[in-house]
Design an enzyme around this catalytic site. Structure first.
Site: not given
Ligand code: 26Q
Length: 810
Positions: A355, A543-544, A549, A651, A655
């Protein structure tokens, strides 16, 4: 299911009586809600039992979607809709004098995810059940989800998200399905009757208890399972001697440290590496999940060599990548298979979704920490790596440089993405552009080595939650116009193309948007005290919060408009409401400063008579699934403005499009595919392309300060951050300033500013041309069907999992 209003009322009243000894009107709203949830669960239970029975009996291949995050949101509405009893229930409640809106708002969001990745997992669950794919979710039952965001004096303050405080009506605790997960200890090999046995001693045991939630397909008999694991102490581990000596604190220590494993979801923080508890979480749910799959497999009495013909495991990013080694362990140490047999089965079973391409976000674990916590798993990873490096060495005629670059263990770290690739038969990116970048940039060495593993699966969203349920008026209009087939076959939405230029249809879609905007304006007024104009353009950026972004680019355009208005209060612009919503990771200073900046600017602009009627800024507190469901149907403009090459897919973009918003976008992630689908007339593009961005990085020839010095609009805006203009401490926005000037604007905010401003003024002029705008909007809705996660799941099922659909008969 078929049930009429009167039968439903009888069932419901009986439920309230049995659970709470109350009747419908006297019961509290919480009890009214809990009884309704329990009744829905009853309605699902027969199909749920049948689904499990028939999957087991037929030995059909089942998929397990392993994810650290499931950002489910609320389930009441979607369960009622999927059961086909929403209308009956609403009418029955009206008869009983119970307010429906109040009941809906009792349910707390299951916020067990950070953002896109977690929400994707939840959309996939809905689509698997609705398209009859035998597929389940496996994750962690966090006691606390992602923190709740409060805004105080413009700053984000994090508050624990106690989502279970009223219980959880959807889950069932399965005490009898608990398994043991082992940490720490020593491992050695022992010869016994000519066989080598793996002995693991002095380990710490943790009890993993599953909580199952039914995932009901839309108007079919499929009920799949979301299984979330909770960490508890093994009963026999309770420190009775400390307890009996009155040392209660010590007796409870073990319990406390074990329960910490499923206590809280980690915020997406690529900045802090090597947190032991996070690694414990990862192994905890992976081991529990794989053990429970192995148990159900053994019950089917099929030879282990066929395992991968009956089980597929998809790992959602690298977070569950230890599953590769855990399956090897189960197959060898517990089932007695050889390395080669086990490895064939493991790679045949596992598939990995990537991702992100941001190098700093790729997961790595320090070897020292890892091997202490998971000694046996580490041994297995070492051996996978030894064999893999050997292959690389031979393929590249002894090129040690190549071996070093590709080694899973490198520089005292374990690179989890590499483990996932080597241990899987499929590696997929989440949008076409993203997959190409993986193949030719970030993972080029692996693509060269394993070209057959790489494939694309563009993300999707469930159109049932994001259109049918959250924008009922629009959904009804669509059904009136093209029939209701689109609900099961979302590509049917394309039929709306016949109406894109139909004046009457245009007017109807516009009226619906306006109604949605009025409802939302009232909500904003009563919750935030801010008055917004429903006839203004609703320009939405939710979004986050993250530098890539580029919420900052949006802010700079607003500051530019404001500066123009201050010079010329009669500036002719369509009134606009800029709506933001975003959580920042607690330790991410730049992101937090950007939230403060938006709120500071909102206060200044919303109170300045010069700007007040032309621009408004709203920052939505605690953005999450339920707020998204409210705001997306109201959006005129969808902001998808990441630095090209950085957003894997996105995503939210899908939406908004599905709800008729016009996208202002860079050619990044799935925006590229949205552009391909709607054509250049129906989207507003701007900015550097991914190739241009990559070239700049490679050649190191971007100079942000040149733009700052030559573009006087930007010069003024950047100075305003630090010269007291915003009436805050001059240091307040220094991290933002530093990211742009001394640190040379990593995400090309200054570079893309000019083109963004032009794109925004194009939006302004298009919005004035009502019929053109409505045509664009309808085209977006019509073309959005391809982004339904039903399509995405269909591709996973065919091209990765090889799972046929399976009809449950009742
Ligand atoms: C990693 C290490 C320690 C703690 C947390 C994390 C962590 C947690 C969540 C790292 C990444 C995430 C989430 C990533 C994420 O949401 N990525 C998004 O995934 C979507 C679905 O594929 C994409 O549409 C987005 O582009 C992408 O940013």
């Amino acid at each position: 299911m078929v049930i009429d209003k009167e039968e439903f009322k009888v069932d419901y009243i009986e439920k309230l009586q049995n659970m709470f000894a109350e009747d419908a009107v006297d019961a509290s709203r919480l009890h009214q809600y809990v009884a309704l949830g329990a009744l829905i669960k009853d309605y699902c239970s027969k199909s749920w039992i049948e689904t499990n029975k028939q999957y087991g009996k037929s030995k059909t291949k089942q998929v397990y979607y392993f994810s650290m995050e499931f950002l489910v949101g609320r389930l009441l509405n979607s369960n009622l809709v999927n059961l086909g009893i929403k209308d009956v229930c609403e009418e029955a409640f009206a008869d009983l004098g119970i307010s429906w809106i109040d009941i809906e708002d009792i349910e707390l969001d299951a916020g067990l995810g950070n953002g896109g990745l977690g929400r994707l997992a939840a959309c996939f669950l809905d689509s698997m059940a609705s398209t009859k794919v035998p597929g389940h979710g496996c994750g962690i039952r966090y006691k606390y989800g992602l923190f709740k965001q409060k805004i105080e004096d413009g700053y984000q303050v994090e508050v624990p998200d106690n989502w279970l405080k009223n219980g959880n009506v959807w889950e069932i605790r399965k005490e009898n399905k608990a398994v043991e997960v082992r940490f720490y200890g020593e491992v050695y090999l022992k010869e016994e009757n000519g066989e080598t046995k793996v002995i693991h001693e002095n380990y710490q045991s943790v009890r993993a208890v599953p909580y199952d939630t039914p995932i009901k397909g839309y108007k079919n008999n499929t009920v799949n399972t979301l299984r979330l694991w909770s960490a508890e102490t093994m009963e026999e581990d309770f420190d009775f001697s400390s307890f009996s000596q009155g040392n209660y604190a010590k007796a409870g220590e073990e319990k406390y440290s074990v329960e910490a494993i499923s206590q809280v979801l980690y915020p997406d923080d690529s900045y802090e590496k090597g947190r032991l508890l996070r690694l414990k979480q990862e192994y905890f749910f992976v081991s529990a999940g794989m053990q429970s799959i192995m148990k159900s497999y053994k019950k089917m009495n099929i030879s282990l060599s066929e395992f991968h013909k009956h089980v597929a495991v998809q790992i959602n990013d690298t977070h569950p990548a230890v599953a590769v080694a855990e399956l090897m362990r189960l197959l060898m140490d517990e089932q007695g298979l050889t390395w080669d047999e086990a490895f064939t089965i493991t790679t045949g079973t596992m598939a990995y979704t990537n991702h992100t391409i941001m190098a700093e976000a790729l997961e790595k674990w320090p070897v020292e920490m890892f091997k202490k916590l998971l000694p046996r798993i580490y041994m297995i990873i070492e051996e996978i790596n030894r064999r893999f490096c050997n292959e690389v060495y031979h393929k590249y005629n002894g090129d040690w440089n190549k071996v070093n670059k590709m080694s899973i263990i490198h520089d005292e770290y374990i690179r989890m993405a590499y483990l996932a690739i080597v241990g899987s038969h499929s590696v997929n990116g989440v949008a076409k552009l993203h997959t190409e970048l993986l193949k030719h940039q970030e993972l080029a060495d692996f693509y060269e080595f394993f070209p057959e593993k790489f494939n694309n699966k563009t993300n999707g969203i469930t159109h049932r939650r994001w259109l049918l349920n959250s924008n009922e008026e629009l959904a009804d209009l669509i059904t009136e116009t093209i029939g209701d087939k689109w609900i099961k076959s979302p590509n049917e939405l394309n039929k709306l193309m016949d109406y894109a230029e139909d004046a009457a249809f245009q007017e109807k879609t516009q009226d619906i948007k306006t109604n949605n905007k009025i409802t939302f304006s009232n909500y904003i007024l009563s919750n935030y005290g801010t008055e917004i104009d429903p006839s203004s353009i609703f320009d939405v950026h939710v979004k986050r919060m993250h530098a890539y972004k580029r919420q900052l680019l949006n802010v700079f355009n607003i500051m530019h408009l404001y500066n123009q208005l201050r010079e010329n209060p009669n500036l002719d612009i369509v009134p606009r409401t800029f709506i933001f919503g975003a959580k920042a990771s607690p330790s991410y200073t730049l992101a937090k400063e950007t939230i403060k900046l938006i709120n500071t600017l909102a206060k200044k602009i919303n109170n300045d008579p010069i700007a007040r009627d032309k621009i408004k800024i709203v920052f939505l507190e605690n953005y999450g699934v339920s707020i998204a469901e409210k705001i997306i149907p109201c959006a005129d403009v969808s902001q998808q403005i990441s630095t090209a090459s950085k957003e894997a897919s996105g995503t939210g973009n899908m939406k908004f499009m599905m709800n008729g918003a016009i996208t202002i976008a860079t050619l990044d992630g799935a925006n590229v595919e949205i552009f391909d689908a709607v054509g250049k007339e129906n989207i507003v593009l701007f900015g550097l392309t991914s190739q241009e961005v990559i070239e700049y990085y490679k050649n190191r020839n971007y100079r942000a300060s040149d733009i700052y010095n030559s573009d006087m609009r930007l010069n003024c805006i950047v100075n305003q951050l630090v010269n007291g203009f915003l009436e805050t401490d001059k240091m307040e926005f220094m991290t933002i300033y530093d990211s742009l000037i001394p640190h040379n604007d990593e995400f090309f905010v200054l570079k893309d500013f000019d083109s963004y401003v032009r794109a925004q003024s194009e939006i302004d002029s298009l919005f004035r041309q009502k019929s053109i705008w409505q045509k664009m909007s309808i085209t977006n809705i019509a073309k959005s069907g391809i982004f339904s996660s039903d399509n995405t799941i269909n591709q996973y099922a065919k091209e990765i999992w090889d799972t046929p659909t399976f009809r449950i008969k009742l």
